[in-house]
Motif scaffolding. Structure first.
Motif, PDB file in Angstrom:
ATOM      1  N   SER A 185       0.847  -1.193   0.000  1.00 21.13           N
ATOM      2  CA  SER A 185       0.000   0.000   0.000  1.00 21.13           C
ATOM      3  C   SER A 185       0.883   1.243   0.000  1.00 21.13           C
ATOM      4  O   SER A 185       2.038   1.200   0.431  1.00 21.13           O
ATOM      5  CB  SER A 185      -0.892  -0.002   1.228  1.00 21.13           C
ATOM      6  OG  SER A 185      -0.117   0.151   2.378  1.00 21.13           O
ATOM      7  N   SER A 186       0.327   2.348  -0.495  1.00 17.37           N
ATOM      8  CA  SER A 186       1.122   3.583  -0.555  1.00 17.37           C
ATOM      9  C   SER A 186       1.560   3.998   0.832  1.00 17.37           C
ATOM     10  O   SER A 186       2.626   4.566   1.014  1.00 17.37           O
ATOM     11  CB  SER A 186       0.316   4.732  -1.149  1.00 17.37           C
ATOM     12  OG  SER A 186      -0.558   4.300  -2.113  1.00 17.37           O
ATOM     13  N   LEU A 187       0.713   3.705   1.834  1.00 17.57           N
ATOM     14  CA  LEU A 187       1.056   4.080   3.206  1.00 17.57           C
ATOM     15  C   LEU A 187       2.357   3.418   3.621  1.00 17.57           C
ATOM     16  O   LEU A 187       3.281   4.064   4.099  1.00 17.57           O
ATOM     17  CB  LEU A 187      -0.073   3.670   4.156  1.00 17.57           C
ATOM     18  CG  LEU A 187       0.233   3.844   5.634  1.00 17.57           C
ATOM     19  CD1 LEU A 187       0.398   5.307   5.984  1.00 17.57           C
ATOM     20  CD2 LEU A 187      -0.847   3.233   6.490  1.00 17.57           C
ATOM     21  N   LEU A 188       2.431   2.108   3.377  1.00 20.72           N
ATOM     22  CA  LEU A 188       3.616   1.366   3.794  1.00 20.72           C
ATOM     23  C   LEU A 188       4.822   1.810   2.977  1.00 20.72           C
ATOM     24  O   LEU A 188       5.923   1.964   3.499  1.00 20.72           O
ATOM     25  CB  LEU A 188       3.372  -0.135   3.625  1.00 20.72           C
ATOM     26  CG  LEU A 188       4.413  -1.002   4.325  1.00 20.72           C
ATOM     27  CD1 LEU A 188       4.368  -0.785   5.822  1.00 20.72           C
ATOM     28  CD2 LEU A 188       4.185  -2.459   4.006  1.00 20.72           C
ATOM     29  N   LEU A 229       2.863   0.856  14.290  1.00 19.73           N
ATOM     30  CA  LEU A 229       1.637   0.712  15.076  1.00 19.73           C
ATOM     31  C   LEU A 229       0.658   1.888  14.947  1.00 19.73           C
ATOM     32  O   LEU A 229      -0.497   1.676  14.571  1.00 19.73           O
ATOM     33  CB  LEU A 229       2.008   0.446  16.536  1.00 19.73           C
ATOM     34  CG  LEU A 229       0.886  -0.081  17.411  1.00 19.73           C
ATOM     35  CD1 LEU A 229       0.340  -1.385  16.863  1.00 19.73           C
ATOM     36  CD2 LEU A 229       1.379  -0.289  18.839  1.00 19.73           C
ATOM     37  N   GLU A 252       0.297   4.012  12.717  1.00 24.98           N
ATOM     38  CA  GLU A 252      -0.214   4.143  11.352  1.00 24.98           C
ATOM     39  C   GLU A 252      -1.238   3.045  11.055  1.00 24.98           C
ATOM     40  O   GLU A 252      -2.232   3.272  10.386  1.00 24.98           O
ATOM     41  CB  GLU A 252       0.933   4.076  10.347  1.00 24.98           C
ATOM     42  CG  GLU A 252       1.928   5.200  10.470  1.00 24.98           C
ATOM     43  CD  GLU A 252       1.274   6.573  10.432  1.00 24.98           C
ATOM     44  OE1 GLU A 252       0.258   6.734   9.735  1.00 24.98           O
ATOM     45  OE2 GLU A 252       1.775   7.477  11.119  1.00 24.98           O
ATOM     46  N   LEU A 253      -0.954   1.834  11.568  1.00 28.25           N
ATOM     47  CA  LEU A 253      -1.892   0.741  11.329  1.00 28.25           C
ATOM     48  C   LEU A 253      -3.191   0.953  12.107  1.00 28.25           C
ATOM     49  O   LEU A 253      -4.224   0.384  11.774  1.00 28.25           O
ATOM     50  CB  LEU A 253      -1.268  -0.593  11.728  1.00 28.25           C
ATOM     51  CG  LEU A 253      -0.074  -1.020  10.883  1.00 28.25           C
ATOM     52  CD1 LEU A 253       0.490  -2.325  11.373  1.00 28.25           C
ATOM     53  CD2 LEU A 253      -0.465  -1.145   9.410  1.00 28.25           C
ATOM     54  N   LEU A 254      -3.115   1.770  13.161  1.00 24.76           N
ATOM     55  CA  LEU A 254      -4.311   2.005  13.971  1.00 24.76           C
ATOM     56  C   LEU A 254      -5.154   3.148  13.420  1.00 24.76           C
ATOM     57  O   LEU A 254      -6.123   3.555  14.038  1.00 24.76           O
ATOM     58  CB  LEU A 254      -3.904   2.340  15.405  1.00 24.76           C
ATOM     59  CG  LEU A 254      -3.312   1.196  16.229  1.00 24.76           C
ATOM     60  CD1 LEU A 254      -2.869   1.701  17.577  1.00 24.76           C
ATOM     61  CD2 LEU A 254      -4.317   0.092  16.400  1.00 24.76           C
ATOM     62  N   ARG A 255      -4.772   3.695  12.256  1.00 32.15           N
ATOM     63  CA  ARG A 255      -5.485   4.838  11.709  1.00 32.15           C
ATOM     64  C   ARG A 255      -6.986   4.600  11.573  1.00 32.15           C
ATOM     65  O   ARG A 255      -7.782   5.514  11.684  1.00 32.15           O
ATOM     66  CB  ARG A 255      -4.925   5.221  10.342  1.00 32.15           C
ATOM     67  CG  ARG A 255      -3.920   6.304  10.444  1.00 32.15           C
ATOM     68  CD  ARG A 255      -3.452   6.768   9.112  1.00 32.15           C
ATOM     69  NE  ARG A 255      -2.300   7.645   9.294  1.00 32.15           N
ATOM     70  CZ  ARG A 255      -2.396   8.926   9.604  1.00 32.15           C
ATOM     71  NH1 ARG A 255      -3.564   9.499   9.720  1.00 32.15           N
ATOM     72  NH2 ARG A 255      -1.311   9.649   9.781  1.00 32.15           N
ATOM     73  N   SER A 256      -7.368   3.363  11.321  1.00 32.04           N
ATOM     74  CA  SER A 256      -8.791   3.095  11.116  1.00 32.04           C
ATOM     75  C   SER A 256      -9.595   3.300  12.396  1.00 32.04           C
ATOM     76  O   SER A 256     -10.809   3.340  12.362  1.00 32.04           O
ATOM     77  CB  SER A 256      -8.970   1.669  10.598  1.00 32.04           C
ATOM     78  OG  SER A 256      -8.310   0.790  11.460  1.00 32.04           O
ATOM     79  N   PRO A 288      11.165   6.358   6.647  1.00 36.54           N
ATOM     80  CA  PRO A 288      11.111   6.662   8.084  1.00 36.54           C
ATOM     81  C   PRO A 288      11.444   5.447   8.957  1.00 36.54           C
ATOM     82  O   PRO A 288      12.123   5.593   9.973  1.00 36.54           O
ATOM     83  CB  PRO A 288       9.666   7.096   8.301  1.00 36.54           C
ATOM     84  CG  PRO A 288       9.235   7.630   6.997  1.00 36.54           C
ATOM     85  CD  PRO A 288       9.964   6.851   5.961  1.00 36.54           C
ATOM     86  N   GLY A 326       5.366   4.698   1.771  1.00 43.54           N
ATOM     87  CA  GLY A 326       5.835   5.981   2.286  1.00 43.54           C
ATOM     88  C   GLY A 326       6.537   5.849   3.624  1.00 43.54           C
ATOM     89  O   GLY A 326       7.307   6.709   4.020  1.00 43.54           O
ATOM     90  N   LEU A 327       6.236   4.748   4.335  1.00 43.37           N
ATOM     91  CA  LEU A 327       6.813   4.569   5.665  1.00 43.37           C
ATOM     92  C   LEU A 327       8.186   3.913   5.640  1.00 43.37           C
ATOM     93  O   LEU A 327       8.864   3.885   6.659  1.00 43.37           O
ATOM     94  CB  LEU A 327       5.881   3.698   6.514  1.00 43.37           C
ATOM     95  CG  LEU A 327       4.767   4.418   7.267  1.00 43.37           C
ATOM     96  CD1 LEU A 327       3.828   3.416   7.895  1.00 43.37           C
ATOM     97  CD2 LEU A 327       5.342   5.320   8.331  1.00 43.37           C
ATOM     98  N   MET A 362      15.052   5.118   9.183  1.00 40.05           N
ATOM     99  CA  MET A 362      15.574   6.196  10.007  1.00 40.05           C
ATOM    100  C   MET A 362      15.412   5.870  11.497  1.00 40.05           C
ATOM    101  O   MET A 362      16.350   6.017  12.285  1.00 40.05           O
ATOM    102  CB  MET A 362      14.796   7.450   9.650  1.00 40.05           C
ATOM    103  CG  MET A 362      15.139   8.646  10.423  1.00 40.05           C
ATOM    104  SD  MET A 362      13.839   9.840  10.118  1.00 40.05           S
ATOM    105  CE  MET A 362      12.808   9.598  11.515  1.00 40.05           C
TER     106      MET A 362
END
Lengths: 402, 356
Positions: B39-42, B306, B308-312, B48, B44-45, B51
């Motif tokens: 997914s684009s979210l992952l 975590l 980010e995965l909890l965004r829902s 980071p 983009g992550l 880092m």
């Protein structure tokens, strides 16, 4: 004790598992994502054959700047509900999803990518300047139509796919200086600004540049930062000593209320002049409204305006959220209608690709003239709105338009 | 063959597992990326994540190996980020090849952060325990605040610096303000990639793990365990402490370079370079196990993913994140939690023996 602990653990684990599972689904395929978005914002009906425009929003709804993000989230929601109730855009409904960026550039990118996974076609955001600049880089790569309701920094709209709804920082500073000069409001001006804030610094710099062409003199410039915004005695003292008869305050109303109180304490009575961040000062708790008497500021939007559209928006907002909308909410509300106007002018449909949609909408923007709650007959050049700021003065404990 | 495996010491094997884990993670992600299943979210992550892993591993060197509680790690990251972003912005036209430019940027960011590490380490490392923590916290904040008042512009006459505002730089027409005080640096080229991130993780792991298992590392740990005893056998306490501290700072600077070149805006805010960030990194280290390098890597990845995965979960996101954090801490380190862990281990052992 141990049992309680293990119960808590089990509870937390299940929740996290459920959450991960839910997200995994939504990330896997686009069609699945449509159904599994459990966010409350996406209640919009996809009745019209399942086709809908997907509008995403990004802003801080947690953290220090949460009030701005929440206002934008609510403002967009009202516009989306109105449009959907009225039959949508070109007959298509709007799906709306708002993601939190905590006011942070890095989180804003995550929010943007989450929305992309959800299938976002048009972005209304981001709310604050720095995240907006970061997101603009991404929307340019994807060529996605972006309109920021409140990203005031110049770089927010540096790419051709981005527009803004609010005034840019330089516009406000320049307009303020012009207004003070043209109306002969002062001969000696003192400025206090927040040097840790992009918004405040941007306005101040443009103000200082324009002040050179105006018939007044800037006699004192004092700065404060986010860490020292509770005590203004030094700044006020210096402005007073410099003999300024007008105090320019390009920052938000919470700090302004403290400055006004400090001036009163020191018996200093200049003319007060602010920017659109002053909107809301009369609602500050434990603030003597009489101190703000005569405060003049430029604003895109006045909730007390008798304009029919404004009244409609303010009533709806008050009904839904129990508070008077500020300029952020108003700009957000208008942004959605600008998206609608652009889509209608382009005759676009939801099945177009993100990039095609953006090209079509941007092509159509040159012919769009928009009437909204934050201004009338607004047109855009290079992403900047051409609208005249309203001049608002506080008199008798009310905002009045001059 | 048998002798060969026996000749691998326990630590070497453990180190190889850590490297292998990172390489395997990279290969798996890369396969999924090629297949377009990420997914684009992952996506983009990914940078980071690299880092944060570097930050956690480097802080573990100070906290775990050297035994000093440092709360100024984000300050060094800030130095690395700003110096490298400044370099990249200036050299964008002079060095058009992004690979070479980014390589130089990494070197510059790392070296500058190391210099700051030495500068700050000299006075700070005279202190111990809580005092050291507080002073490093203060230094981290100082770095952030200094960056926030610097205005730096460039025109045909060269560079101009001011601490007041960008107007007082007095730039010529066409001059470019590179560092705009609190508004930071905008327009940094996005040179960070996942591959570079992973390579930097491997380099970091190589440096840190080799340092730990070297003569120097043993000296550093001896100082941690008993300073007086270490001093009495002739170990130069100041030298080794400073060495560990500045290597840790340098690696934090490398992470800062990745950060700066991942976003097009760079601002020193409490959120990204303040003590909030330092504490977030400390959380990775503590949760992963103090002194445990592999644990730091895993904790950094899990704790970054975590929220980010909890965004829902929308509004409850940060609340749940905090609850999970507390629960994990209790589970891993309280006596009650360890007892539960033991029981779980026993349970699995029983099953294994039964099956057998």
């Amino acid at each position: 004790m141990k049992k309680a602990l293990s119960l808590l653990l089990v509870g937390a684990m299940t929740l996290s598992l459920a959450a991960c599972g839910g997200n995994g689904d939504s990330a896997s395929t686009d069609s699945a994502a449509e159904e599994s978005t459990t966010t409350e914002e996406t209640e919009a009906a996809d009745s019209e054959g399942g086709e809908a425009f997907k509008i995403g929003g990004i802003g801080p709804i947690t953290g220090g700047t949460a009030i701005y993000g929440t206002a934008v989230q609510n403002g967009i929601q009202i516009a989306v509900d109105e449009i959907n109730a009225a039959g949508g855009i070109n007959g298509y409904q709007i799906d709306y999803n708002f993601q939190d960026d905590e006011g942070d550039s890095e989180k804003a990118i995550n929010a943007y990518n989450t929305l992309k996974d959800w299938g976002m076609q048009v972005l209304v955001g981001a709310v604050t300047s720095a995240p907006c600049i970061a997101v603009a880089e991404e929307t340019r790569n994807d060529n996605m139509f972006q309109i920021t309701p409140s990203g005031t920094a110049v770089e927010c709209v540096q790419y051709p796919n981005a527009l803004r709804m609010c005034f840019s920082d330089p516009t406000q500073g320049t307009e303020s200086a012009k207004y003070i000069g043209e109306n002969g409001m002062a001969t000696k001006v003192a400025v206090i600004y927040d040097s840790s804030d992009v918004y405040s610094t941007g306005i101040y710099e443009a103000f200082a540049a324009e002040a050179a062409n105006q018939p007044f003199e800037v006699v004192s410039v004092e700065a404060f930062t986010a860490d020292s915004k509770t005590d203004f005695s030094v700044q006020v003292q210096k402005s007073k000593e410099a003999g300024a008869d007008l105090l320019f305050m390009p920052f938000y109303y919470t700090e302004a209320s403290l400055v006004l109180a400090e001036c009163d304490k020191q018996g200093y009575e200049p003319t007060f002049f602010g920017c659109d961040g002053m909107d809301g000062i009369l609602g500050v708790e434990n603030f003597d409204v009489a101190l703000a008497e005569g405060l003049t500021f430029l604003a895109p939007f006045v909730a007390k305006s008798e304009d029919e559209m404004v009244q409609n928006f303010v009533t709806k907002y008050e009904e839904a959220y129990g508070e008077t909308p500020n300029q952020f909410a108003a700009d957000a509300y208008d942004s959605v209608y600008v998206v609608k106007a652009a889509i209608e002018a382009a005759g676009a449909t939801p099945d177009m690709s993100v990039s095609d949609l953006c090209d079509a909408m941007m092509g159509a923007m040159s012919s769009v003239t928009y009437d909204g709650v934050t201004g009338k007959s607004i047109t855009w050049t290079d992403g900047e709105p051409n609208k005249a700021p309203l001049v608002v003065q506080v008199s008798g404990g009310e905002y009045t338009e001059l | 063959m048998k002798t060969k495996t026996r000749s691998l010491s326990k630590t070497t094997r453990s180190n190889l597992i850590t490297y292998g884990m990172v390489v395997a993670a990279y290969i798996i992600v890369e396969i999924f990326l090629r297949a377009g299943m990420v997914s684009s979210l992952l996506e983009g992550l990914l940078v980071p994540l690299c880092m944060y892993v570097i930050l956690a591993v480097s802080l573990n060197l100070t906290v775990g190996i050297s035994g000093e509680l440092s709360l100024g790690h984000a300050g060094f990251m800030c130095v690395g980020a700003f110096t490298s972003a400044f370099f990249s912005r200036c050299m964008e036209t002079a060095i058009p090849v992004s690979g070479i430019r980014f390589f130089l940027a990494i070197l510059i960011g790392t070296v500058c952060a190391a210099l700051f590490g030495i500068l700050i380490g000299i006075p700070v490392l005279r202190l111990k325990g809580d005092y050291l923590a507080i002073v490093t916290l203060a230094f981290g904040e100082i770095i952030k605040n200094v960056v926030n008042v610097v205005y730096l512009g460039r025109d045909s006459r060269g560079f101009h610096v001011s601490t007041k505002d960008s107007i007082s730089l007095g730039l010529e027409q066409g001059g470019d303000v590179i560092i705009k005080g609190p508004q930071g640096i905008t327009g940094t080229p996005n040179d960070s990639t996942f591959l570079i991130g992973v390579i930097l993780i491997l380099v970091t792991l190589f440096i840190v793990m080799n340092l730990i298992n070297s003569r120097t590392g043993r000296a550093v740990m001896a100082i941690r365990d008993n300073r007086i005893a270490a001093e009495s056998v002739g170990i130069n306490v100041t030298k080794y402490k400073l060495l560990a501290f500045s290597v840790s700072a340098a690696l934090a600077g490398t992470a800062g370079v990745l950060y700066a070149h991942n976003l097009s805006t760079l601002q020193a805010q409490p959120k990204n370079f303040g003590y909030n960030m330092s504490i977030t990194i400390l959380v990775f280290v503590v949760l992963g196990g103090i002194g445990n390098i592999r644990g730091s890597v895993i904790a950094a990845v899990v704790l970054t993913l975590l929220p980010e995965l909890l965004r829902s979960l929308n509004d409850y996101r940060m609340l749940i994140y905090a609850v999970i954090l507390i629960a994990t801490m209790i589970f891993t380190s309280s006596p009650g939690g360890q007892e539960i862990q033991e029981r779980i281990k026993l349970f699995f052992k029983h099953r294994k023996t039964k099956e057998a």
